[in-house]
Design a protein around this motif. Structure first.
Motif, PDB file in Angstrom:
ATOM      1  N   GLY A  60     106.188  55.628 131.064  1.00  0.00           N
ATOM      2  CA  GLY A  60     107.461  55.138 130.540  1.00  0.00           C
ATOM      3  C   GLY A  60     108.614  56.113 130.674  1.00  0.00           C
ATOM      4  N   LEU A  61     108.375  57.276 131.251  1.00  0.00           N
ATOM      5  CA  LEU A  61     109.443  58.269 131.384  1.00  0.00           C
ATOM      6  C   LEU A  61     110.531  57.798 132.331  1.00  0.00           C
ATOM      7  N   ARG A  62     111.745  58.155 132.009  1.00  0.00           N
ATOM      8  CA  ARG A  62     112.889  57.914 132.878  1.00  0.00           C
ATOM      9  C   ARG A  62     113.353  59.272 133.381  1.00  0.00           C
ATOM     10  N   HIS A  63     113.676  59.325 134.645  1.00  0.00           N
ATOM     11  CA  HIS A  63     114.105  60.576 135.269  1.00  0.00           C
ATOM     12  C   HIS A  63     115.400  61.062 134.625  1.00  0.00           C
ATOM     13  N   LYS A  64     115.407  62.323 134.205  1.00  0.00           N
ATOM     14  CA  LYS A  64     116.556  62.891 133.509  1.00  0.00           C
ATOM     15  C   LYS A  64     117.751  63.023 134.434  1.00  0.00           C
ATOM     16  N   GLY A  65     117.558  63.591 135.612  1.00  0.00           N
ATOM     17  CA  GLY A  65     118.653  63.761 136.555  1.00  0.00           C
ATOM     18  C   GLY A  65     119.703  64.739 136.075  1.00  0.00           C
ATOM     19  N   GLY A  66     120.657  65.012 136.911  1.00  0.00           N
ATOM     20  CA  GLY A  66     121.782  65.861 136.551  1.00  0.00           C
ATOM     21  C   GLY A  66     121.777  67.196 137.257  1.00  0.00           C
ATOM     22  N   ARG A  67     122.879  67.856 137.179  1.00  0.00           N
ATOM     23  CA  ARG A  67     123.077  69.183 137.751  1.00  0.00           C
ATOM     24  C   ARG A  67     123.874  69.997 136.756  1.00  0.00           C
ATOM     25  N   PRO A  68     123.831  71.280 136.783  1.00  0.00           N
ATOM     26  CA  PRO A  68     123.003  72.115 137.640  1.00  0.00           C
ATOM     27  C   PRO A  68     121.578  72.210 137.109  1.00  0.00           C
ATOM     28  N   LEU A  69     120.693  72.758 137.931  1.00  0.00           N
ATOM     29  CA  LEU A  69     119.321  72.995 137.506  1.00  0.00           C
ATOM     30  C   LEU A  69     119.231  74.388 136.891  1.00  0.00           C
ATOM     31  N   ASN A  70     119.031  74.445 135.610  1.00  0.00           N
ATOM     32  CA  ASN A  70     118.868  75.719 134.914  1.00  0.00           C
ATOM     33  C   ASN A  70     117.385  75.933 134.643  1.00  0.00           C
ATOM     34  N   THR A  71     116.682  76.325 135.686  1.00  0.00           N
ATOM     35  CA  THR A  71     115.236  76.501 135.605  1.00  0.00           C
ATOM     36  C   THR A  71     114.866  77.632 134.657  1.00  0.00           C
ATOM     37  N   GLY A  72     115.654  78.707 134.654  1.00  0.00           N
ATOM     38  CA  GLY A  72     115.394  79.815 133.737  1.00  0.00           C
ATOM     39  C   GLY A  72     115.436  79.352 132.286  1.00  0.00           C
ATOM     40  N   ALA A  73     116.429  78.551 131.947  1.00  0.00           N
ATOM     41  CA  ALA A  73     116.533  78.019 130.583  1.00  0.00           C
ATOM     42  C   ALA A  73     115.347  77.123 130.258  1.00  0.00           C
ATOM     43  N   ALA A  74     114.883  76.352 131.243  1.00  0.00           N
ATOM     44  CA  ALA A  74     113.726  75.485 131.026  1.00  0.00           C
ATOM     45  C   ALA A  74     112.466  76.308 130.780  1.00  0.00           C
ATOM     46  N   LEU A  75     112.289  77.375 131.550  1.00  0.00           N
ATOM     47  CA  LEU A  75     111.125  78.246 131.340  1.00  0.00           C
ATOM     48  C   LEU A  75     111.175  78.893 129.955  1.00  0.00           C
ATOM     49  N   GLN A  76     112.360  79.337 129.546  1.00  0.00           N
ATOM     50  CA  GLN A  76     112.512  79.941 128.218  1.00  0.00           C
ATOM     51  C   GLN A  76     112.212  78.914 127.131  1.00  0.00           C
ATOM     52  N   TYR A  77     112.656  77.676 127.325  1.00  0.00           N
ATOM     53  CA  TYR A  77     112.401  76.594 126.381  1.00  0.00           C
ATOM     54  C   TYR A  77     110.896  76.358 126.224  1.00  0.00           C
ATOM     55  N   VAL A  78     110.180  76.334 127.349  1.00  0.00           N
ATOM     56  CA  VAL A  78     108.727  76.143 127.296  1.00  0.00           C
ATOM     57  C   VAL A  78     108.084  77.275 126.500  1.00  0.00           C
ATOM     58  N   LYS A  79     108.508  78.498 126.754  1.00  0.00           N
ATOM     59  CA  LYS A  79     107.947  79.647 126.028  1.00  0.00           C
ATOM     60  C   LYS A  79     108.233  79.545 124.531  1.00  0.00           C
ATOM     61  N   ASP A  80     109.479  79.256 124.181  1.00  0.00           N
ATOM     62  CA  ASP A  80     109.903  79.296 122.775  1.00  0.00           C
ATOM     63  C   ASP A  80     109.563  78.046 121.971  1.00  0.00           C
ATOM     64  N   ARG A  81     109.489  76.883 122.629  1.00  0.00           N
ATOM     65  CA  ARG A  81     109.348  75.639 121.874  1.00  0.00           C
ATOM     66  C   ARG A  81     108.098  74.829 122.186  1.00  0.00           C
ATOM     67  N   VAL A  82     107.470  75.079 123.332  1.00  0.00           N
ATOM     68  CA  VAL A  82     106.297  74.283 123.702  1.00  0.00           C
ATOM     69  C   VAL A  82     105.015  75.087 123.538  1.00  0.00           C
ATOM     70  N   LEU A  83     105.028  76.317 123.979  1.00  0.00           N
ATOM     71  CA  LEU A  83     103.825  77.149 123.878  1.00  0.00           C
ATOM     72  C   LEU A  83     103.762  77.862 122.529  1.00  0.00           C
ATOM     73  N   THR A  84     103.914  77.075 121.486  1.00  0.00           N
ATOM     74  CA  THR A  84     103.847  77.592 120.121  1.00  0.00           C
ATOM     75  C   THR A  84     102.739  76.860 119.381  1.00  0.00           C
ATOM     76  N   GLU A  85     102.201  77.515 118.401  1.00  0.00           N
ATOM     77  CA  GLU A  85     101.132  76.902 117.611  1.00  0.00           C
ATOM     78  C   GLU A  85     101.615  75.606 116.960  1.00  0.00           C
ATOM     79  N   SER A  86     102.860  75.595 116.469  1.00  0.00           N
ATOM     80  CA  SER A  86     103.384  74.406 115.798  1.00  0.00           C
ATOM     81  C   SER A  86     103.564  73.218 116.747  1.00  0.00           C
ATOM     82  N   SER A  87     103.657  73.478 118.048  1.00  0.00           N
ATOM     83  CA  SER A  87     103.782  72.405 119.032  1.00  0.00           C
ATOM     84  C   SER A  87     102.447  72.032 119.663  1.00  0.00           C
ATOM     85  N   GLY A  88     101.365  72.690 119.228  1.00  0.00           N
ATOM     86  CA  GLY A  88     100.037  72.335 119.701  1.00  0.00           C
ATOM     87  C   GLY A  88      99.382  73.321 120.645  1.00  0.00           C
TER      88      GLY A  88
END
Length: 180
Positions: A51-79
């Motif tokens: 059911g996902l819809r493609h987010k799209g858009g520019r610019p691609l801030n891959t560094g920010a996405a990697l930081q987001y994964v570290k800080d918000r996804v790879l946490t005990e509270s997120s599973g």
């Protein structure tokens, strides 16, 4: 990209005590579609990925996405079960060169022991993908995302070998999707 994520998830053993999956999409800003502890079964994950819809858009801030994964996804509270010794695997799909720096966030993820696979298109910077990946051989390139099935088996085989080599416990797998 969505079909690729579906095919990879279909190969996993998703349930609370086994593989866990999160999907983060990004362009200018990263956004979690769901976290590692949002869904407990493979059917739930697959239903939501389909059911996902493609987010799209520019610019691609891959560094920010990697930081987001570290800080918000790879946490005990997120599973995340990293602190329990469960391998953490990140699969990054990138359709272009990052507009921000990827070096510090990628390094921080590797320092946490995250196994990083990158898959980019011809519009991606192959050296950037190699700098993000924990090993240059984990940076794969396809001419466009329609060729993702050609790298799926290599990716699944690599993930399986990491799991067997590291621990008898199955990994947390994170899929990231980006704009073309």
């Amino acid at each position: 990209m969505r079909d690729f994520v579906v095919r990879v998830v279909e190969k996993l053993h998703v349930d609370e005590g086994r593989d866990r999956v999160s999907v983060v999409q990004y362009s200018r800003e990263p956004e979690a579609n769901f976290y590692l502890n949002t869904y407990a079964t493979k059917d739930e994950v697959l239903e939501n990925v389909r059911g996902l819809r493609h987010k799209g858009g520019r610019p691609l801030n891959t560094g920010a996405a990697l930081q987001y994964v570290k800080d918000r996804v790879l946490t005990e509270s997120s599973g995340s079960r990293r602190l329990e010794g469960v391998p953490q695997i990140l699969v990054l799909l990138s359709g272009g060169r990052s507009y921000d720096s990827v070096d510090a966030p990628a390094s921080a993820l590797r320092e946490l022991g995250v196994k990083i696979y990158t898959i980019g298109t011809r519009y991606s910077d192959s050296r950037e993908l190699q700098r993000i990946s924990d090993e240059p051989s984990n940076a794969l390139t396809v001419s466009d995302f329609s060729e993702l099935p050609s790298v799926q088996e290599k990716l699944v085989d690599s993930v399986d070998s990491v799991v067997v080599r590291v621990t008898p416990t199955t990994p947390t797998v994170i899929g990231m999707c980006t704009s073309v």
